[in-house]
Write a protein that holds these residues in place. Structure first.
Motif, PDB file in Angstrom:
ATOM      1  N   GLY A   1      -9.796 -10.641 -55.121  1.00  0.00           N
ATOM      2  CA  GLY A   1      -9.081  -9.251 -55.282  1.00  0.00           C
ATOM      3  C   GLY A   1      -7.240 -10.381 -55.819  1.00  0.00           C
ATOM      4  O   GLY A   1      -6.909 -11.095 -54.736  1.00  0.00           O
ATOM      5  N   ARG A   2      -6.981  -9.226 -57.118  1.00  0.00           N
ATOM      6  CA  ARG A   2      -5.981  -9.903 -57.147  1.00  0.00           C
ATOM      7  C   ARG A   2      -4.839  -9.068 -57.694  1.00  0.00           C
ATOM      8  O   ARG A   2      -5.133  -7.352 -58.116  1.00  0.00           O
ATOM      9  CB  ARG A   2      -6.144 -10.764 -59.254  1.00  0.00           C
ATOM     10  CG  ARG A   2      -7.305 -11.701 -59.254  1.00  0.00           C
ATOM     11  CD  ARG A   2      -7.313 -11.501 -60.389  1.00  0.00           C
ATOM     12  NE  ARG A   2      -5.910 -12.129 -61.343  1.00  0.00           N
ATOM     13  CZ  ARG A   2      -5.712 -12.567 -63.417  1.00  0.00           C
ATOM     14  NH1 ARG A   2      -7.116 -12.124 -63.050  1.00  0.00           N
ATOM     15  NH2 ARG A   2      -4.584 -12.466 -63.564  1.00  0.00           N
ATOM     16  N   TYR A   3      -2.979  -9.530 -57.732  1.00  0.00           N
ATOM     17  CA  TYR A   3      -2.390  -8.646 -57.668  1.00  0.00           C
ATOM     18  C   TYR A   3      -1.904  -8.366 -59.286  1.00  0.00           C
ATOM     19  O   TYR A   3      -2.190  -8.735 -59.403  1.00  0.00           O
ATOM     20  CB  TYR A   3      -1.539  -9.142 -56.849  1.00  0.00           C
ATOM     21  CG  TYR A   3      -1.351  -8.727 -55.588  1.00  0.00           C
ATOM     22  CD1 TYR A   3      -2.248  -8.323 -54.636  1.00  0.00           C
ATOM     23  CD2 TYR A   3      -0.477  -8.396 -54.538  1.00  0.00           C
ATOM     24  CE1 TYR A   3      -2.229  -8.984 -53.273  1.00  0.00           C
ATOM     25  CE2 TYR A   3       0.024  -9.080 -53.323  1.00  0.00           C
ATOM     26  CZ  TYR A   3      -1.192  -8.728 -52.723  1.00  0.00           C
ATOM     27  OH  TYR A   3      -1.158  -8.590 -51.876  1.00  0.00           O
ATOM     28  N   SER A   4      -1.553  -6.891 -59.548  1.00  0.00           N
ATOM     29  CA  SER A   4      -1.189  -6.831 -60.644  1.00  0.00           C
ATOM     30  C   SER A   4       0.013  -7.929 -61.938  1.00  0.00           C
ATOM     31  O   SER A   4      -0.073  -8.099 -62.495  1.00  0.00           O
ATOM     32  CB  SER A   4      -0.711  -5.746 -61.350  1.00  0.00           C
ATOM     33  OG  SER A   4       0.488  -5.063 -60.368  1.00  0.00           O
TER      34      SER A   4
ATOM     35  N   ARG B   1      -3.017 -16.319 -51.013  1.00  0.00           N
ATOM     36  CA  ARG B   1      -2.267 -14.960 -50.332  1.00  0.00           C
ATOM     37  C   ARG B   1      -3.128 -14.370 -49.531  1.00  0.00           C
ATOM     38  O   ARG B   1      -3.354 -14.105 -48.021  1.00  0.00           O
ATOM     39  CB  ARG B   1      -1.768 -13.645 -50.833  1.00  0.00           C
ATOM     40  CG  ARG B   1      -2.832 -12.927 -51.270  1.00  0.00           C
ATOM     41  CD  ARG B   1      -2.065 -11.907 -52.084  1.00  0.00           C
ATOM     42  NE  ARG B   1      -0.443 -12.098 -52.837  1.00  0.00           N
ATOM     43  CZ  ARG B   1      -0.705 -12.487 -54.237  1.00  0.00           C
ATOM     44  NH1 ARG B   1      -2.163 -12.142 -55.355  1.00  0.00           N
ATOM     45  NH2 ARG B   1       0.508 -12.109 -54.821  1.00  0.00           N
ATOM     46  N   SER B   2      -4.486 -14.241 -50.180  1.00  0.00           N
ATOM     47  CA  SER B   2      -5.860 -13.648 -49.040  1.00  0.00           C
ATOM     48  C   SER B   2      -7.047 -14.575 -48.685  1.00  0.00           C
ATOM     49  O   SER B   2      -7.728 -14.133 -48.659  1.00  0.00           O
ATOM     50  CB  SER B   2      -6.880 -12.364 -49.939  1.00  0.00           C
ATOM     51  OG  SER B   2      -7.128 -13.107 -50.949  1.00  0.00           O
ATOM     52  N   LYS B   3      -6.796 -16.015 -48.242  1.00  0.00           N
ATOM     53  CA  LYS B   3      -7.810 -17.079 -47.613  1.00  0.00           C
ATOM     54  C   LYS B   3      -7.455 -17.377 -46.426  1.00  0.00           C
ATOM     55  O   LYS B   3      -7.859 -18.730 -45.760  1.00  0.00           O
ATOM     56  CB  LYS B   3      -6.912 -18.089 -49.095  1.00  0.00           C
ATOM     57  CG  LYS B   3      -7.769 -18.039 -50.481  1.00  0.00           C
ATOM     58  CD  LYS B   3      -8.378 -19.016 -50.467  1.00  0.00           C
ATOM     59  CE  LYS B   3      -8.940 -19.279 -52.446  1.00  0.00           C
ATOM     60  NZ  LYS B   3      -8.964 -20.104 -53.025  1.00  0.00           N
ATOM     61  N   SER B   4      -6.808 -16.695 -45.828  1.00  0.00           N
ATOM     62  CA  SER B   4      -6.682 -17.163 -44.544  1.00  0.00           C
ATOM     63  C   SER B   4      -6.665 -15.706 -43.077  1.00  0.00           C
ATOM     64  O   SER B   4      -6.532 -14.010 -43.444  1.00  0.00           O
ATOM     65  CB  SER B   4      -4.572 -17.394 -43.648  1.00  0.00           C
ATOM     66  OG  SER B   4      -4.686 -16.448 -43.913  1.00  0.00           O
ATOM     67  N   PHE B   5      -7.476 -15.815 -42.348  1.00  0.00           N
ATOM     68  CA  PHE B   5      -7.514 -14.580 -41.276  1.00  0.00           C
ATOM     69  C   PHE B   5      -6.142 -14.590 -40.462  1.00  0.00           C
ATOM     70  O   PHE B   5      -5.500 -15.566 -39.904  1.00  0.00           O
ATOM     71  CB  PHE B   5      -8.471 -15.048 -40.661  1.00  0.00           C
ATOM     72  CG  PHE B   5     -10.195 -14.945 -41.196  1.00  0.00           C
ATOM     73  CD1 PHE B   5     -10.704 -13.696 -41.249  1.00  0.00           C
ATOM     74  CD2 PHE B   5     -10.606 -16.302 -40.885  1.00  0.00           C
ATOM     75  CE1 PHE B   5     -11.787 -13.867 -42.633  1.00  0.00           C
ATOM     76  CE2 PHE B   5     -11.948 -16.015 -42.214  1.00  0.00           C
ATOM     77  CZ  PHE B   5     -12.742 -15.157 -42.787  1.00  0.00           C
TER      78      PHE B   5
ATOM     79  N   LEU C   1     -18.148 -12.593 -34.137  1.00  0.00           N
ATOM     80  CA  LEU C   1     -16.838 -12.486 -34.540  1.00  0.00           C
ATOM     81  C   LEU C   1     -16.251 -11.783 -35.784  1.00  0.00           C
ATOM     82  O   LEU C   1     -16.919 -12.125 -36.281  1.00  0.00           O
ATOM     83  CB  LEU C   1     -16.254 -13.402 -34.839  1.00  0.00           C
ATOM     84  CG  LEU C   1     -14.519 -14.439 -34.092  1.00  0.00           C
ATOM     85  CD1 LEU C   1     -14.114 -13.502 -33.511  1.00  0.00           C
ATOM     86  CD2 LEU C   1     -13.700 -15.327 -35.248  1.00  0.00           C
ATOM     87  N   LEU C   2     -15.688 -10.373 -35.337  1.00  0.00           N
ATOM     88  CA  LEU C   2     -15.047  -9.990 -36.538  1.00  0.00           C
ATOM     89  C   LEU C   2     -14.142 -10.704 -36.915  1.00  0.00           C
ATOM     90  O   LEU C   2     -12.498 -10.829 -36.271  1.00  0.00           O
ATOM     91  CB  LEU C   2     -14.861  -8.698 -36.307  1.00  0.00           C
ATOM     92  CG  LEU C   2     -15.993  -7.593 -36.382  1.00  0.00           C
ATOM     93  CD1 LEU C   2     -15.964  -6.156 -36.264  1.00  0.00           C
ATOM     94  CD2 LEU C   2     -16.482  -7.547 -38.236  1.00  0.00           C
ATOM     95  N   ALA C   3     -13.545 -10.594 -38.305  1.00  0.00           N
ATOM     96  CA  ALA C   3     -11.973 -11.656 -38.606  1.00  0.00           C
ATOM     97  C   ALA C   3     -11.747 -10.401 -39.979  1.00  0.00           C
ATOM     98  O   ALA C   3     -12.917  -9.921 -41.075  1.00  0.00           O
ATOM     99  CB  ALA C   3     -12.125 -12.836 -39.001  1.00  0.00           C
ATOM    100  N   GLY C   4     -10.772 -10.305 -40.210  1.00  0.00           N
ATOM    101  CA  GLY C   4      -9.956  -9.200 -41.160  1.00  0.00           C
ATOM    102  C   GLY C   4      -8.561 -10.074 -41.488  1.00  0.00           C
ATOM    103  O   GLY C   4      -8.079 -10.985 -40.861  1.00  0.00           O
ATOM    104  N   GLY C   5      -7.287 -10.209 -42.789  1.00  0.00           N
ATOM    105  CA  GLY C   5      -7.273 -10.414 -43.633  1.00  0.00           C
ATOM    106  C   GLY C   5      -6.247 -10.026 -44.208  1.00  0.00           C
ATOM    107  O   GLY C   5      -5.883  -9.350 -44.005  1.00  0.00           O
TER     108      GLY C   5
END
Length: 863
Positions: free
Chosen positions: A559-562, A573-577, A589-593
């Motif tokens: 996912g990219r920002y505009s 920015r989106s590579k850590s939980f 285990l469920l994980a999100g970020g």
């Protein structure tokens, strides 16, 4: 471990933008929430959200009069046709322009769509026409307006429709060619026309403009042409001179502007919503006011009336409010409001019946997990709520919350009140919270002094301050034994504290990067640690060594920002939980970020089992993998350029927000919220999990429905054979098993209630374990509304007595059914206690009267 979790419901938000639509029977209301549609059942007090998604936020929805087809259109004009009964998508269609209004004709044959200055009329898809080249066949395009159309309304006979526009006029159009002479222009307003409506007999038209002017039009000969009406030739000439003329002018003398209006032709009732949050009800044509009420602090964006004219529905997008009001009794049928800022945390109640959320707006909301409605809202916190926790044992009605306002509060969920507040000696911001299983000690981590504060819940006194971290404390977690506390910090360490020991030395678990989230396994022997570099490390608590590692950077990224000038693969920015959660048995285990994905991992094998996409909404940042280069300009992304200065209306051009503000009044600035997952929790049953995200509170669950299994049938298994086994042979078990194989509810119900009370223990003992879950689920579903309370309790007692050991050994598989039975039994118990308390004195009076009558009868017998 089950991995087939599917989207089940959307909580935390009830209205975003667009219009509302009542079902034809008036018992349900449809509301657009982002790029989905939610349905609120006002009679049964339940709600559900359709599983399909649009590419962008929905701007308009419409339901046909037969309540079989639902059409929703997003901001770009892309529509989806849905089977309303089956909740399945039938067709996708692109109207190629922004849609301002969308209406089915009263007879259901046509769909009218307003796109900018044009009206498109389409034939409604019909299953009886089997030779259709395409589901949507266009009937005609209507033109004539010189500015964008604002609304559209149909006549009762579906022959004509009215449109209003920003060109200060309203127009009458005809569907049939022979009625084309009726087309005309209604001009005279001095501001944008908000709505135009036919009366019940279609001889009167009411038009209302934004400045508060209401005009009444009648089809008649103008007064300056009324001469020689007795002459027959003149009468024929007069018919050709008939025009729509203004017969009455009324005005709303209000300082605020009119934002929306709705008219109920059968009762001649007009409802108008203002920008000040007030609405007014008038009866036409006399323009006599029935009611006036202020229901919001901001604009009322939409108002509609149900078919009977009893209920009014209001939508206010600024605060996310949805209200259904009964004007005759002056009472609310539905009053719901979601969080108007980002949700930070969530927690399930120990019995799984409620979900509690906390957000940046400082509010805590309690949601019913079954109905999807908010039960209560706590507003005592003055800043963002950062964490929520229940005590695992003891009282299940005590909730704890921490906030950036420097307080930790304890809430009583029976009386819905704040009964204890914990603070530190200095004013600090609390970022995380943990409560020991007994509910006697509450802990909170600080962003300012890097310490963990411990309080006694009974006395409210500060017991200790655990110092050792050299950075802000990011998360806390208590072990099941109640003596071990795990804390994590941005100083790249995880510390395990024995809070009841006298020695203060704590050996830290060193990490390679800042720690963002931790989770203790249910048996308290392992801790999962999520770090800033996208890795999840597993540590043995007793041995103090690392026993596993999962690298989740590539699993979570996307996912990219505009405004990004780099690809999603190179984005950090989106590579850590940011949140972790174990399942009930600790095997996964469920994980999100800060990503559109939620990852489910198998811990033993350290592999990714499944990725769940929480949203495909292109109105949010971070949902697209690739950007369109034509939208990138020298001034930045095209959709982020503020074009409000080009609006024709002064109030639309004024920007009252602070320069550079990204929170608060987002409607006046070009700001797109970013997709992220702030918290994930498994339900106590393990058959569903909840994720708080930018879209709201998403519920994913395993499908509990019983599917038809043909391998369990043969030619002898028929409804007639089941009833024969019941009536002739009195073989209750055989009849019940055959009914379960056929999965016919009426048949199961009939055989279930035919079993004699004395035979219940025998039949329950012989029920195969294959149908045990289905039988328990069936009893729980009918018990709430059934008068045979003792009969159902005998069944439950017999099943638990006969199969108790099996249910205990397989408690995870049967957790959902057991909790459902427990919930309905508890509800019946409360109802019986309430009825007994209310009739206590009546029962005493009746028993005394009976004793007196018995004594009188015995005296008569003796004499």
């Amino acid at each position: 471990m089950k991995t087939e979790f599917k989207f089940s419901n959307l909580l935390g938000t009830v209205y975003r933008q667009g219009n509302l639509a009542f079902s034809p029977d008036g018992g349900s209301i449809l509301s657009p929430v982002g790029n989905r549609v939610s349905c609120f059942d006002l009679i049964n007090n339940k709600s559900f959200t359709f599983a399909y998604e649009h590419r962008k936020n929905i701007s308009r929805i419409a339901l046909n009069p037969q309540a079989t087809l639902l059409l929703s259109v997003d901001e770009d004009g892309r529509g989806i046709l849905v089977n309303y009964v089956r909740r399945t998508v039938l067709h996708h269609f692109n109207f190629k322009d922004k849609v301002a209004d969308l209406q089915f004709s009263p007879d259901g044959k046509y769909i009218s769509v307003t796109t900018l200055r044009h009206i498109q009329l389409w034939r409604t898809p019909d299953y009886r026409e089997d030779r259709q080249f395409a589901p949507f066949v266009r009937h005609r395009i209507y033109t004539g307006h010189h500015a964008d159309i604002t609304s559209l309304s149909w006549s009762k006979d579906s022959r004509f429709f009215l449109t209003t526009s920003k060109d200060l006029t309203s127009r009458v159009y005809s569907v049939l060619s022979e009625d084309a002479v009726a087309a005309t222009v209604l001009a005279g307003h001095k501001d944008v026309v908000v709505g135009a409506y036919f009366s019940a007999n279609q001889e009167t038209i009411y038009t209302i403009s934004r400045d508060g002017a209401l005009f009444t039009w009648k089809y008649q000969i103008p007064e300056n042409m009324r001469e020689n009406e007795d002459d027959s030739d003149s009468m024929q000439l007069g018919e050709s001179l008939m025009r729509w003329t203004i017969t009455r002018r009324d005005y709303y003398h209000q300082e605020s502007k009119i934002r929306c209006a709705s008219f109920h032709a059968e009762t001649n009732m007009l409802v108008v919503g203002f920008s000040s949050g007030m609405f007014m009800i008038h009866e036409l044509p006399e323009f006599s006011m029935i009611h006036q009420l202020s229901i919001s602090q901001n604009d009322i964006d939409f108002v509609t009336i149900n078919k009977s004219g009893e209920w009014l529905a209001f939508g206010a997008s600024k605060l996310g409010q949805l209200l259904v009001w009964e004007w005759q009794s002056e009472s609310y049928i539905l009053k719901q409001q979601g969080h108007y800022d980002a949700i930070n945390c969530l927690v399930y109640s120990p019995d799984g019946s409620k979900i509690i959320t906390g957000a940046d707006d400082g509010k805590i909301k309690v949601w019913d997990a079954v109905s999807g409605f908010a039960l209560v809202t706590f507003t005592e916190h003055s800043s963002a709520v950062t964490a929520l926790e229940f005590s695992k044992r003891g009282s299940n009605s005590v909730l704890f919350s921490s906030s950036l306002d420097g307080s930790v509060r304890a809430w009583d969920l029976i009386r819905y009140r704040n009964f204890r507040t914990f603070t530190a000696p200095q004013r600090v911001q609390f970022s995380c919270l943990a409560v020991d299983p007994s509910g006697e000690i509450a802990c909170a981590g600080s962003l300012d002094d890097f310490e963990v504060h411990l309080w006694s819940v009974q006395t409210g006194q500060l017991l200790d301050r655990l110092a050792g971290h050299e950075g802000p404390v990011s998360c806390l977690s208590f072990a099941e034994d109640g003596s071990t506390l795990a804390s994590a910090s941005w100083d790249r360490t995880v510390r395990i504290w024995d809070i009841f020991s006298r020695h203060g030395s704590v050996e830290p678990f060193e990490q390679q990067s800042d720690v963002l989230a931790i989770a203790l396994r249910p048996d308290s022997k392992q801790v999962a640690v999520a770090t800033l570099d996208g890795q999840v490390a597993f540590w043995d608590v007793n041995l103090g060594k690392q026993v596993g590692l999962i690298d989740g950077k590539n699993d979570l990224s996307g996912g990219r920002y505009s405004e990004d000038r780099f690809t999603a693969k190179n984005s950090a920015r989106s590579k850590s939980f940011r949140t972790l959660c174990y399942n009930s048995d600790g095997s996964s285990l469920l994980a999100g970020g800060n990503s559109k994905y939620i990852c489910l991992y198998d811990i033993d094998n350290e592999v990714l089992l499944r990725k769940y996409t929480i949203s495909r909404n292109m109105s949010l940042e971070g949902t697209l993998e690739f950007l369109n280069s034509k939208n990138m300009t020298e001034a930045g992304p095209m959709q982020m350029i503020d074009d409000a200065g080009e609006n024709s209306d002064l109030e639309d051009r004024i920007d009252k927000t602070l320069p550079g503000a990204t929170r608060g009044d987002l409607a006046a600035r070009k700001v797109k919220p970013a997709i992220r997952t702030t918290s994930i929790r498994f339900s106590p049953t393990g058959r569903s999990f909840a994720a708080s995200s930018t879209e709201g509170l998403l519920i994913y669950s395993v499908d509990d429905e019983y599917y038809f299994d043909p391998y369990d049938l043969d030619v002898d298994v028929t409804p007639a054979a089941a009833l024969s086994a019941l009536r002739k042979d009195h073989d209750y078990l055989k009849a019940l098993v055959m009914a379960f194989r056929l999965n016919e509810r009426y048949l199961i119900h009939q055989i279930y209630e035919a079993v004699q009370s004395r035979d219940i223990p025998i039949v329950a003992r012989r029920v195969p374990v294959l149908y045990l879950a289905q039988l328990l689920r069936f009893i729980a579903s009918i018990m709430e509304d059934s008068p045979h309370v003792e009969f159902h309790l005998r069944w439950i007692d017999a099943l638990l007595t006969s199969h108790g050991m099996f249910l205990k050994s397989h408690r995870i598989e049967f957790a959902s059914e057991i909790r459902a039975v427990q919930k309905v039994v508890g509800k019946i118990q409360k109802d019986l206690v309430r009825v007994s308390d209310e009739n206590m004195y009546l029962l005493k009076y009746l028993t005394q009267e009976k004793e007196a009558l018995d004594g009188y009868d015995s005296l008569l017998i003796k004499n």
